[in-house]
Design an enzyme around this catalytic site. Structure first.
Site, mmCIF file in Angstrom:
data_model
loop_
_atom_site.group_PDB
_atom_site.id
_atom_site.type_symbol
_atom_site.label_atom_id
_atom_site.label_comp_id
_atom_site.label_asym_id
_atom_site.label_seq_id
_atom_site.Cartn_x
_atom_site.Cartn_y
_atom_site.Cartn_z
ATOM 1 N N THR A 399 67.054 -21.961 54.430
ATOM 2 C CA THR A 399 67.123 -22.166 56.128
ATOM 3 C C THR A 399 67.630 -21.061 56.090
ATOM 4 O O THR A 399 68.319 -19.841 55.430
ATOM 5 C CB THR A 399 67.512 -22.947 56.427
ATOM 6 O OG1 THR A 399 67.664 -24.210 56.239
ATOM 7 C CG2 THR A 399 68.210 -22.200 58.181
ATOM 8 N N THR A 417 63.302 -22.188 60.025
ATOM 9 C CA THR A 417 63.775 -22.472 57.807
ATOM 10 C C THR A 417 61.778 -22.943 57.171
ATOM 11 O O THR A 417 61.206 -23.604 58.156
ATOM 12 C CB THR A 417 64.329 -23.567 58.071
ATOM 13 O OG1 THR A 417 64.655 -24.417 56.649
ATOM 14 C CG2 THR A 417 63.599 -25.159 58.352
ATOM 15 N N SER A 470 66.475 -32.365 63.201
ATOM 16 C CA SER A 470 67.184 -31.338 62.335
ATOM 17 C C SER A 470 68.508 -31.544 62.951
ATOM 18 O O SER A 470 69.044 -31.065 63.224
ATOM 19 C CB SER A 470 66.596 -30.391 62.870
ATOM 20 O OG SER A 470 67.182 -28.652 62.508
HETATM 21 O O1 DON Z 1 66.280 -28.788 60.244
HETATM 22 C C1 DON Z 1 67.565 -29.068 58.903
HETATM 23 O O2 DON Z 1 68.399 -29.862 59.441
HETATM 24 C C2 DON Z 1 67.337 -28.787 57.939
HETATM 25 N N1 DON Z 1 65.699 -28.865 57.477
HETATM 26 C C3 DON Z 1 68.046 -27.547 57.408
HETATM 27 C C4 DON Z 1 67.925 -27.041 56.081
HETATM 28 C C5 DON Z 1 68.754 -25.770 55.661
HETATM 29 O O3 DON Z 1 69.304 -25.148 56.324
HETATM 30 C C6 DON Z 1 68.484 -25.647 54.316
HETATM 31 N N2 DON Z 1 69.488 -24.725 53.736
HETATM 32 N N3 DON Z 1 69.878 -24.199 53.346
#
Ligand code: DON
Length: 609
Positions: A399, A417, A470
């Site tokens: 992300t 993300t 999220s």
């Molecule tokens: O919205 C969320 O919580 C996840 N889709 C976030 C994913 C994420 O942070 C991956 N990483 N670094």
């Protein structure tokens, strides 16, 4: 550590700390005097800074930064994903912009199960049913139209991104590493391979990455706004791309077989939404966070609220070099507070619905509930909090986050993300951008963990038009005078929440420097699994003391939790008694980000170990 500092005083060039820092003229307006941008790619920092330098505000700069990230950080920067932004103006109400993906109208949770009633977890991560309706094109446009300074056209803000896509940019060591050190190639569709693996080989550091189709898409978007993506040729290309992508572990993949995917009407009906930022108080500071469908504002709010009522000042030890170290008892309280808040996340949080009435936000942040959790925390770890069994999380790390502050004191904290690295790995042929796999952030059924080991309840079961829960936590701290003092956020799945909380506690309670607070080793507790995970670098005596209190621990010397991107404004008394403001920027050394302050050079990113 990438750190820069700017200070509003009538002196010149004084080294405060870090690789580069400059003193700035005293601001007559009581504003920070220098704008700043921090995010996970130096080229994106430059885009944001050049907009600030040309007279743009924080919203303009955030949009330019995010657009450049969509080109130079393909693992997470995006047009085919979504995110959240907090807009905190110097004067007036903070706003939370929700541009989270939406489940397509055909969504049916049963499609994630096989004939034996088992969840096929790959179906929410790969293939057409992994992809939620992208929110980024609507979200960035919203930020620009509602909160931009009005001095720039969207095309001007997109100019850097378009140029970098058209002319190419040199592949950085982090991108080269991800393209060449994982099984990524096999996951990518042929359109993605053609870009990232020309002639079958992954691009290496220094190669020029040219993305002509993406440049054209950005041109269209800049000219015609989000409708250029949600309708017409590009929308048709998205639907077509998904139509030819097979459903994992299925013989066929059509609606007639019970499967679903994004259709044209899902795209044309997408809207970014405005929500009220969450607000809690912590030791005189105001903590502004992202409300549902993010859990970030509520979990951070609960953790800070629970801690606030403990005698925190008695559990911090002054250090010779300034600031304080936490005692094991204080760390025990952090962990237990996170356990309680993540249990509430699993049980109660999901899409709040169009009327914002489906998640009991007020109750979850109420004094009574927070006090009850605090009272339940004793001297030993309580592993019985909440109803479900243990699931093991998997690693996945992509992300991205950007923090912007302008010289007038307006701030944007924006996290965006594709979900896991490069999202679904489905690149839309002809349009040049990757699609998310955000459908995995739903809980396919109550109690079954997603890729981050997170469990959820019916509140987060997939359904048409719903936004998945999220952990993204764009956060802004204001002081008692209402001035923005910290702009912060991170990528890292659920570790976003614990990383942001820990950096805030180090800043606001332990009075540590920004650079140190961001770099300090982290721990992570998300209720399930019960054990608390520790990065390398913790004092073994602290870990022993926690084990004595009954904490199951998992020490992971090679682990790296989240990647915090933070700006802080320090206020101090100047020589003449006036208030000086020092702007600091820190990009997490765990990944290759960079920070910049108006008028200064951009810091050098760290390299992969
Ligand atoms: O919205 C969320 O919580 C996840 N889709 C976030 C994913 C994420 O942070 C991956 N990483 N670094």
């Amino acid at each position: 550590m990438q750190a820069l500092f700017a200070r509003s005083a009538a002196l010149s060039l004084l080294l405060l700390a870090g690789p580069s820092c400059v003193l700035w003229g005293q601001s007559p307006t009581g504003s920070p005097a220098a704008g700043a941008v921090v995010t996970e790619h130096p080229l994106a920092v430059r885009s944001g800074l050049s907009v600030l330098e040309a007279g743009g505000n924080a919203a303009d700069a955030a949009v330019a930064t995010a657009l450049t990230l969509s080109v130079v950080l393909p693992r997470a920067g995006n047009l085919g994903g979504g995110g959240f932004a907090l807009w905190v103006p110097k004067e007036g109400e903070p706003r939370a912009v929700d541009f989270r993906e939406v489940a397509p109208s055909g969504t049916d949770p049963r499609a994630y199960f096989n004939g034996e009633d088992e969840v096929v977890s790959s179906r929410s991560l790969r293939g057409p049913m992994a992809v939620g309706v992208p929110g980024t094109p609507a979200g960035l446009w919203h930020l620009y139209r509602e909160y931009g300074s009005g001095r720039f056209s969207f095309r001007e803000l997109a100019a850097d991104a378009i140029r970098l896509a058209e002319e190419g940019f040199p592949v950085d060591p982090w991108l080269a590493r991800s393209l060449n050190s994982t099984s990524l190639r096999e996951k990518m569709n042929s359109a993605a391979r053609a870009i990232f693996y020309p002639e079958g080989e992954g691009l290496v550091e220094g190669d020029l990455l040219v993305q002509s189709d993406l440049a054209e898409t950005l041109q269209l978007y800049a000219r015609r706004g989000p409708r250029a993506i949600y309708e017409g040729e590009i929308a048709e290309a998205i639907v077509k791309e998904l139509r030819r992508t097979p459903v994992p572990a299925a013989e066929a993949g059509t609606p007639a077989d019970g499967f679903f995917q994004i259709e044209l009407e899902d795209l044309s009906s997408y809207e970014a939404l405005e929500r009220m930022a969450t607000r809690v108080r912590f030791r005189g500071w105001e903590v502004l966070g992202m409300p549902p469908p993010s859990s970030g504002g509520l979990v951070i709010g609960q953790v800070m609220g629970i801690l606030e009522g403990f005698p925190l000042s008695e559990e911090r030890v002054p250090r010779e070099r300034g600031g304080y170290a936490p005692t094991p008892r204080l760390i025990h309280w952090w962990i237990e507070a996170m356990r309680h808040a993540f249990a509430d996340r699993a049980e109660h949080m999901g899409d709040p619905g169009p009327k914002n009435d489906k998640v009991p936000v007020g109750e979850l942040l109420s004094d009574a509930r927070i006090a009850a959790a605090r009272v339940a925390i004793g001297e030993r770890a309580d592993l019985e909090v909440g109803p479900w069994g243990m699931e093991l999380p998997q690693e996945s790390d992509e992300t991205t986050h950007l923090s912007v502050l302008d010289s007038a004191g307006n701030a944007v904290s924006l996290t965006t993300t594709l979900n896991t690295s490069f999202g679904s790995c489905i690149l839309v042929e002809g349009a040049g951008f990757l699609l998310n796999n955000e459908m995995d952030d739903f809980a396919v059924t109550a109690g079954v963990a997603n890729t981050y080991g997170l469990v959820g309840s019916d509140a987060n079961v997939p359904a048409r038009g719903k936004r998945p829960l999220s952990s993204m936590s764009p956060t802004v701290i204001r002081d008692g005078d209402g001035e923005v003092r910290v702009v912060i956020g991170a990528p890292g799945g659920p570790r976003i929440i614990t990383a942001v909380t820990q950096v805030l506690l180090r800043l606001l309670l332990l009075e540590q420097g920004l650079v140190e607070a961001v770099a300090a080793p982290r721990l992570h507790q998300q209720w399930r699994p019960m054990s608390t995970r520790f990065e390398g670098g913790w004092d073994p005596a602290v870990i022993d003391a926690l084990e004595e209190r009954g904490h199951p621990v998992s020490v992971e010397p090679k682990a790296s939790f989240a990647s915090v991107q933070a700006i802080r404004v320090l206020k101090r008394a100047g020589e003449g008694g006036e208030v000086e403001r020092v702007v600091e920027v820190a990009s997490d050394p765990r990944r290759g980000g960079a920070g910049g302050i108006q008028g200064q050079s951009v810091s050098e990113p760290s390299r992969p170990k």
